[in-house]
Write an enzyme that holds these catalytic residues in place. Sequence first.
Site, PDB file in Angstrom:
ATOM      1  CG  ASP A   1     -11.984  -2.475  11.463  1.00 38.70           C
ATOM      2  OD1 ASP A   1     -11.813  -1.353  10.940  1.00 38.70           O
ATOM      3  OD2 ASP A   1     -11.662  -3.548  10.904  1.00 38.70           O
TER       4      ASP A   1
ATOM      5  CE  LYS B   1      -3.521  -2.595   2.397  1.00 41.43           C
ATOM      6  NZ  LYS B   1      -4.035  -3.016   3.705  1.00 41.43           N
TER       7      LYS B   1
END
Length: 190
Positions: free
Chosen positions: A171, A73
């Site tokens: 999450d 990334k």
Amino acid sequence: MLEVKKLAIADVLEIRTRRFGDDRGFFSETFQRDRFIQQGITIDWMQDNQSYSAEVGTLRGLHYQDPPFAQDKLVRVLRGRILDVAVDIRNGSPTFGQWVSLELSAADFNQILVPIGFAHGFVTLEPDTEVLYKVSAPYSGEHDRSIRFDDADIGVDWPLNGRTPVLSAKDTNAPRLAEITSPFNFESLA
Ligand SMILES: Cc1cn([C@H]2C[C@H](O)[C@@H](COP(=O)(O)OP(=O)(O)O[C@H]3O[C@H](C)C(=O)[C@H](O)[C@H]3O)O2)c(=O)[nH]c1=O
């Protein structure tokens, strides 16, 4: 001009590109393939992602994708400010389970490169923050993995300032590092 700096975990890099300022504002080539290759960054970026987070304390992470959809990334902030975090999950790494962070902001105009083998996340430090990032493999929901942002074994010091983070359901329910088996091996990635 491309400025590349190793962070405390050396495979994670801070990158800065040159800004040409004038009385209108500025221009920058925020990604230029050959300039990255000249710096030894030969990753084949194949997708751009953009996320908008309305509230301060929006926390996305810690995420990675399993092979064969593991992603490098290259992250930058178009508007606002984040603390970006990378956690080393390469089996056999001397820094396995350790984390490194870097504040990214539109003002500072810096980027972070988080390579395959790291779980990635960020928390927003300003409202209306927009993050733009390149990844080196396509999204695959079936290969999308999470680790708890607040895993005490990792101990990320998120600058929440007493706020409860704004989290996705994924999450909120993520496993701890000890509960997962990392698919990444330090030797094969070095
Ligand atoms: C990542 C991604 C997501 N999606 C879809 C799947 C969901 O329906 C929706 C939101 O996905 P998610 O909640 O996983 O988005 P984030 O929490 O921002 O996830 C990202 O956050 C951290 C910071 C990362 O490093 C990853 O790039 C990525 O995991 O977008 C796609 O269609 N393509 C994609 O590449």
